[in-house]
Design a protein around this motif. Structure first.
Motif, short mmCIF file in Angstrom:
data_model
loop_
_atom_site.label_atom_id
_atom_site.label_comp_id
_atom_site.label_asym_id
_atom_site.label_seq_id
_atom_site.Cartn_x
_atom_site.Cartn_y
_atom_site.Cartn_z
N SER A 13 11.43 10.53 24.91
CA SER A 13 12.58 9.76 25.12
C SER A 13 13.77 10.19 24.55
O SER A 13 14.99 9.68 24.86
N LYS A 14 14.08 10.91 23.46
CA LYS A 14 14.96 11.76 22.89
C LYS A 14 15.49 12.95 23.49
O LYS A 14 16.51 13.62 23.10
N LYS A 43 7.05 22.25 20.60
CA LYS A 43 7.07 21.02 21.26
C LYS A 43 7.95 19.81 20.58
O LYS A 43 7.95 19.79 19.51
N GLU A 44 8.82 19.26 21.24
CA GLU A 44 9.71 18.38 20.84
C GLU A 44 10.77 18.97 20.06
O GLU A 44 11.51 18.36 19.29
N TYR A 50 14.67 9.52 34.28
CA TYR A 50 13.22 10.12 33.55
C TYR A 50 13.38 9.99 31.96
O TYR A 50 14.47 9.76 31.58
N PRO A 51 12.19 10.05 31.51
CA PRO A 51 12.71 10.09 29.83
C PRO A 51 13.23 11.21 29.66
O PRO A 51 13.31 12.21 29.61
N GLY A 52 14.36 10.61 28.67
CA GLY A 52 15.49 11.36 28.33
C GLY A 52 16.53 11.78 28.78
O GLY A 52 17.49 12.67 28.42
N ILE A 59 20.26 14.01 28.20
CA ILE A 59 20.36 15.34 28.74
C ILE A 59 21.43 15.27 29.65
O ILE A 59 22.34 16.23 29.80
N ALA A 60 21.91 14.30 30.40
CA ALA A 60 22.91 14.20 31.25
C ALA A 60 24.30 14.05 30.45
O ALA A 60 25.41 14.64 30.83
#
Length: 349
Positions: free
Chosen positions: A75-76, A220-221, A243-245, A249-250
């Motif tokens: 989600s981050k 990972k992450e 989607y998650p995150g 990202i955008a």
């Protein structure tokens, strides 16, 4: 998780007896049993829409002739895994690192809820081969009448799925996923008699030189997708839905706040620093000569192919690259990173 008994038994033998350093010895055609990859299968009426809402790429664009590079984020906005996916017989298959498969399987299953989706680990039912070389096309035409022409094109038939991967130094690469049955074992035997056999480090080296990152347990992450050039190699669709995150990202993309990029680097080992090779691994921080306390990046992937060289993909601050700062794995032992060109353009350098 069920394991592939045939692969485990025979690959231990091959590592001890037949392992060949193909890249180092300039061998042009060889194959690799990719035992470090696993397969997840999604089926059911809602499988396309479900994955479309989970992954970074537009799953609705998938067809029977194309595969797709994609990622699964927290989600981050940090990558949990990178993968290749494709559609076959109304099902969607994900090819991803086997070490991350259990955690991805567990996490993504939580979100299925009432969706008409079934999720299976089908790794043990398949054999996965990596094939490299210009002569591979002639060999593969025995099994596949037509071959995939461009990276991420694919062909399916009774002998399995053949995917064209990004080329290595203009040399074709393929991944062949076949059933773990009499036909698959026969293919294994023919390949091992006809071509030299390498191990997964050689495949990783080709990915690193091609600028294709792989998320590992250690990383990972750790990375926003743009930090490892994921949108530059076709792993993100910015026009698709949530989607998650996705929001993070955008925002980074459209506000032009990309402060880090992934670069290709080589480390030359000497008598003074070769004992500290254990420091060069995914997830390890890198530093500039001007600041030994604050990291300026992190190792994404690394592999030792030649005796005195280690090749790496590293996330590094853009301003440090532009100003040609000296970057080290460890300042005390002078593990200097020498940057090389990637096969694709990074516009903001």
């Amino acid at each position: 998780m069920k394991k592939n008994k045939f692969f485990n038994k025979n690959w231990i033998f091959l590592q001890n007896k037949l392992f060949c350093k193909c890249v180092k010895n300039n061998i042009k055609n060889f194959f690799i049993p990719l035992t470090n990859f696993g397969l997840l299968e999604f089926s059911g009426h809602d499988s396309t829409s479900f994955l479309h809402n989970q992954l970074t790429n537009n799953v609705k664009y998938l067809n029977t002739e194309k595969t797709q590079l994609s990622g699964y984020c927290s989600s981050k906005g940090k990558l949990l895994v990178t993968m290749i996916l494709w559609k076959i017989n109304n099902k969607i298959v994900l090819l991803l690192p086997y070490e991350l498969l259990p955690s991805v399987h567990k996490k993504i299953k939580i979100f299925i809820l009432r969706s008409k989706v079934k999720l299976k680990d089908i790794t043990h039912k398949h054999l996965i081969f990596g094939l490299i070389g210009k002569k591979m096309a002639y060999f593969l035409q025995t099994w596949f009448q037509n071959l995939p022409k461009k990276p991420y094109d694919k062909i399916d038939n009774i002998f399995g799925t053949l995917i064209r991967i990004t080329d290595f130094n203009q040399i074709p690469r393929y991944q062949w996923i076949t059933k773990n049955n009499i036909i698959g074992i026969k293919i294994w035997e023919i390949l091992s008699k006809k071509f030299p056999i390498a191990n997964s480090f050689e495949w990783s080296f080709c990915d690193i030189k091609s600028g294709i990152p792989q998320i590992t347990l250690e990383t990972k992450e750790k990375f926003i997708p743009q930090m490892i050039n994921f949108e530059l190699i076709g792993g993100i669709d910015f026009k698709k839905g949530c989607y998650p995150g996705q929001e993070i990202i955008a925002r980074i993309q459209y506000l032009h706040k990309i402060k880090y990029r992934m670069m290709l680097a080589v480390i030359n080992l000497t008598n003074e620093n070769k004992d500290f090779i254990f420091l060069i691994k995914p997830g390890v921080n890198i530093f500039s000569e001007e600041n030994s306390t604050k990291p300026c990046g992190k190792i994404v992937n690394s592999v030792k192919i030649e005796t005195n060289k280690i090749y790496c993909l590293v996330k590094v601050r853009l301003d440090y690259v532009k100003n040609k700062k000296k970057i080290y794995i460890n300042l005390v032992h002078k593990l200097l990173l020498k940057f090389q060109r990637l096969p694709y353009l990074i516009v903001n350098i």
